[in-house]
Motif scaffolding. Structure first.
Motif, PDB file in Angstrom:
ATOM      1  N   VAL A   1     -54.260  18.986  44.359  1.00 40.04           N
ATOM      2  CA  VAL A   1     -54.919  19.946  45.131  1.00 40.04           C
ATOM      3  C   VAL A   1     -56.078  19.677  45.951  1.00 40.04           C
ATOM      4  O   VAL A   1     -56.183  19.950  47.086  1.00 40.04           O
ATOM      5  CB  VAL A   1     -54.855  21.419  44.458  1.00 40.04           C
ATOM      6  CG1 VAL A   1     -55.613  22.465  45.230  1.00 40.04           C
ATOM      7  CG2 VAL A   1     -53.414  21.646  43.918  1.00 40.04           C
ATOM      8  N   LEU A   2     -57.120  19.288  45.076  1.00 42.72           N
ATOM      9  CA  LEU A   2     -58.511  18.757  45.622  1.00 42.72           C
ATOM     10  C   LEU A   2     -58.204  17.710  46.633  1.00 42.72           C
ATOM     11  O   LEU A   2     -58.902  17.685  47.726  1.00 42.72           O
ATOM     12  CB  LEU A   2     -59.172  18.320  44.509  1.00 42.72           C
ATOM     13  CG  LEU A   2     -59.836  19.287  43.342  1.00 42.72           C
ATOM     14  CD1 LEU A   2     -60.716  18.839  42.348  1.00 42.72           C
ATOM     15  CD2 LEU A   2     -60.478  20.685  44.224  1.00 42.72           C
ATOM     16  N   ALA A   3     -57.463  16.642  46.333  1.00 43.65           N
ATOM     17  CA  ALA A   3     -57.544  15.531  47.274  1.00 43.65           C
ATOM     18  C   ALA A   3     -56.743  16.133  48.579  1.00 43.65           C
ATOM     19  O   ALA A   3     -57.181  15.716  49.710  1.00 43.65           O
ATOM     20  CB  ALA A   3     -56.504  14.448  46.674  1.00 43.65           C
ATOM     21  N   ALA A   4     -55.893  17.072  48.575  1.00 44.62           N
ATOM     22  CA  ALA A   4     -55.295  17.676  49.685  1.00 44.62           C
ATOM     23  C   ALA A   4     -56.195  18.398  50.615  1.00 44.62           C
ATOM     24  O   ALA A   4     -56.108  18.459  51.714  1.00 44.62           O
ATOM     25  CB  ALA A   4     -53.797  18.407  49.446  1.00 44.62           C
ATOM     26  N   LEU A   5     -56.957  19.170  49.804  1.00 40.99           N
ATOM     27  CA  LEU A   5     -58.000  20.203  50.312  1.00 40.99           C
ATOM     28  C   LEU A   5     -59.054  19.320  51.149  1.00 40.99           C
ATOM     29  O   LEU A   5     -59.624  19.623  52.267  1.00 40.99           O
ATOM     30  CB  LEU A   5     -58.642  20.984  49.413  1.00 40.99           C
ATOM     31  CG  LEU A   5     -57.823  22.161  48.917  1.00 40.99           C
ATOM     32  CD1 LEU A   5     -58.600  22.952  47.777  1.00 40.99           C
ATOM     33  CD2 LEU A   5     -57.624  23.084  50.151  1.00 40.99           C
ATOM     34  N   ALA A   6     -59.507  18.173  50.408  1.00 51.29           N
ATOM     35  CA  ALA A   6     -60.456  17.100  51.130  1.00 51.29           C
ATOM     36  C   ALA A   6     -59.958  16.720  52.525  1.00 51.29           C
ATOM     37  O   ALA A   6     -60.910  16.433  53.099  1.00 51.29           O
ATOM     38  CB  ALA A   6     -60.962  16.084  50.088  1.00 51.29           C
ATOM     39  N   LYS A   7     -58.826  16.565  52.522  1.00 53.04           N
ATOM     40  CA  LYS A   7     -58.237  15.789  53.898  1.00 53.04           C
ATOM     41  C   LYS A   7     -58.091  17.090  54.776  1.00 53.04           C
ATOM     42  O   LYS A   7     -58.082  16.663  56.242  1.00 53.04           O
ATOM     43  CB  LYS A   7     -56.861  15.442  53.741  1.00 53.04           C
ATOM     44  CG  LYS A   7     -56.894  14.027  53.082  1.00 53.04           C
ATOM     45  CD  LYS A   7     -55.555  13.354  52.490  1.00 53.04           C
ATOM     46  CE  LYS A   7     -55.515  12.145  51.654  1.00 53.04           C
ATOM     47  NZ  LYS A   7     -54.137  11.814  51.144  1.00 53.04           N
ATOM     48  N   ARG A   8     -57.694  18.480  54.455  1.00 54.60           N
ATOM     49  CA  ARG A   8     -57.183  19.252  55.560  1.00 54.60           C
ATOM     50  C   ARG A   8     -58.440  20.388  55.603  1.00 54.60           C
ATOM     51  O   ARG A   8     -58.342  21.119  56.710  1.00 54.60           O
ATOM     52  CB  ARG A   8     -56.042  19.898  55.029  1.00 54.60           C
ATOM     53  CG  ARG A   8     -54.872  18.927  54.718  1.00 54.60           C
ATOM     54  CD  ARG A   8     -53.726  19.678  54.698  1.00 54.60           C
ATOM     55  NE  ARG A   8     -53.303  20.690  55.427  1.00 54.60           N
ATOM     56  CZ  ARG A   8     -52.290  21.471  55.159  1.00 54.60           C
ATOM     57  NH1 ARG A   8     -51.560  21.595  54.041  1.00 54.60           N
ATOM     58  NH2 ARG A   8     -52.230  22.546  56.317  1.00 54.60           N
TER      59      ARG A   8
END
Length: 549
Positions: A323-330
């Motif tokens: 979830v954190l990795a996806a948020l960091a990208k978006r």
């Protein structure tokens, strides 16, 4: 080359980062003890008792990510049990290797030493079950597969596991093969739904902030969490248990959030945000300022280890790191967050010369003493509550047993931290009541050539208990008076700088020497009986009121 049962386990522990195992020997555990001492890449660290070994392994794992200890059957493992419970409560992954009687003795239900004399040989394993996320009796046939299962369990839950080694199985050949269990994966479709939901919620918010929690550190996700902060420019605060999860020397850090007990500007900012994103936080009594924090569930996004809650809906099958990795990208930059609280440390240094050391003169001096990359181990009690509000220098970390709150944890935990990171300075701050529980473990600093800075706060008894109980002067809050500054020499710590300070001038001179010291440092600080950090005093009042309600 084929491995024995214990060699296989040790090789896999080494693979995942364990290079030191803490423990106390015992006859049922001798084959395990021997194997650890002889195994390449793993060092035996002997402790004074098994409880201290568990605390030391806990401190080691907080710094290195994972730890291990070895005890003997019955008397040894039960001595370590309180330490294992603390690791379980605070999500510290440990491997407890227990040497047990040989199988023929167990099968005969023989009355043997270290048993209760009733022929039951799985009793102590059952006692350990509630504070372990996985257990197994290691045999030649199952050791390969069970080792992978227990490693996976410890890493998934970030909690201790328990391995029993019957004495006659330890050096038998390990049979079979097994592959490491893959780390848990998020469901890609649910991950997209969760990320979209978080983005939509934050997109509607005029103000938002983050509360990054201790589970981020336990899972080794600090860099990923920092990437979210960098991408979004969201401000963040931390609660007591979560201090130093992210670097405090950055503009996005707004300070400590402790409900209504401390930092009113931080409380007002956090609770006034349209959305608060909690990541890996535990809403304990000390984290929430004795439950005085008021976070609206409808305006809270909660990202936990293996599930996420957004707008009152819970999504499982999503991992916190994904979830954190996806948020960091978006995540886009968040605009209009409003005026952020400005973080200060603990104020100016006051008091000079022959003036007595008060709480107001003590804590700013401690805060100023800390250096970049220090590992600060703060024992449960008033001292840790005062230091929690110091702004740490670059790269420094703060470690405290905030949920389990077992006094005595700090001294052996500092041993573990020093073993885990020999290139960093370890600073231990402990009250004398806590120190009396486990002070003999100071001897390991000298034994293994470690050079910590140890501060023992002597306020003539259990100050935190005085603040919590009805009659502060009652006899059970008093202690035997030790000559603390003489302990290091008696415990084999030769060449250390030691001091006993009672005035601000003496304290300043001792701190100056400690800053330059090339040896270990041990300073006893004497204050008045009721010299308390502000948080401890307010917490005492709140908890007494809470417990009466």
């Amino acid at each position: 080359m084929p491995h024995t049962v214990i060699q296989h386990v040790l090789s896999r522990l080494r693979d995942i980062g364990v290079s030191d195992i803490f423990g106390v020997p015992g006859d049922y555990a001798f084959p395990v003890n021997d194997a650890i001492c002889e195994f390449p890449g793993i060092r035996w660290i002997g402790c004074c008792n098994e409880l201290n070994a568990a605390y030391a392994a806990d401190g080691y794992a907080r710094v290195k990510g994972i730890g291990a200890l070895n005890t003997t059957y019955g008397v040894g493992e039960l001595s370590a049990l309180a330490g294992m419970a603390g690791a379980y409560a605070e999500h510290v992954p440990l491997f407890h290797l227990v040497g047990a009687p040989p199988v023929p003795l167990q099968s005969a239900h023989a009355i043997a030493h270290h048993t209760l004399g009733n022929g039951e040989y799985n009793l102590f394993q059952r006692m350990s079950e509630p504070v372990s996320c996985g257990l197994a009796v290691m045999t030649p046939q199952n050791v390969v597969s069970e080792t992978e299962r227990l490693i996976a369990a410890a890493l998934y839950h970030r909690r201790p596991v328990y391995m029993t080694f019957p004495k006659d199985y330890v050096n038998q050949k390990a049979l079979g093969t097994a592959q490491p269990v893959p780390a848990a994966q998020s469901d890609p479709e649910i991950l997209t739904v969760v990320t979209d939901a978080i983005l939509a919620a934050l997109g509607q918010a005029k103000t938002a902030c983050v509360l990054p929690g201790i589970l981020i550190a336990r899972a080794g996700l600090q860099a990923t969490m920092q990437a979210v902060i960098d991408a979004s420019d969201l401000p963040f605060a931390t609660m007591f248990m979560d201090k130093s999860v992210l670097e405090e020397q950055q503009p996005n850090y707004i300070g400590m959030y402790d409900g209504r007990l401390m930092n009113e500007d931080v409380r007002a900012f956090v609770e006034g945000c349209d959305y608060v994103m909690q990541v890996g936080t535990l809403l304990t009594d000390l984290n929430t300022g004795a439950y005085t924090s008021k976070l609206d569930p409808a305006k809270t996004i909660s990202i936990s280890h293996h599930r996420t809650q957004v707008a009152g809906k819970t999504y499982s099958s999503v991992e916190m790191g994904d979830v954190l990795a996806a948020l960091a990208k978006r995540l886009p930059k968040q605009n209009g967050v409003g005026a952020r609280p400005q973080v200060s440390s603990l104020g100016p240094v006051i008091g000079t010369g022959a003036e007595p050391i008060t709480a107001a003169s003590l804590y700013p001096r401690w805060a100023n003493f800390l250096q970049p990359r220090d590992i600060l181990v703060a024992e449960t009690g008033t001292a840790s509550m005062g230091l929690a509000f110091a702004k740490l220098p670059q790269g420094a970390s703060f470690h405290n047993q905030t949920l389990w709150c077992s006094i005595g944890w700090g001294t052996p935990a500092a041993i573990g931290a020093a073993v885990a990171a020999p290139d960093r300075r370890v600073v231990l701050v402990t009250g004398e009541g806590s120190h009396q529980m486990t002070a003999q473990e100071v001897s390991q600093f000298g034994r293994y050539g470690l050079k910590p800075v140890i501060f023992v706060l002597n306020n003539s008894g259990y100050l935190i208990e005085r603040l919590l109980c009805e009659n502060p002067a009652i006899e059970y809050n008093d202690l035997a008076q030790w000559r603390y500054s003489e302990l290091p020499k008696a415990l084999g710590c030769d060449g250390w700088f030691t001091a006993r300070v009672t005035t601000c001038g003496e304290f300043d001179r001792a701190l100056e020497t400690a800053t330059r010291a090339k040896s270990g440092v041990y300073i006893e600080i004497v204050t008045g009986m009721y010299e308390s950090s502000p948080m401890a005093a307010k917490l005492g009042e709140s908890l007494k009121a809470l417990h009466k309600s």
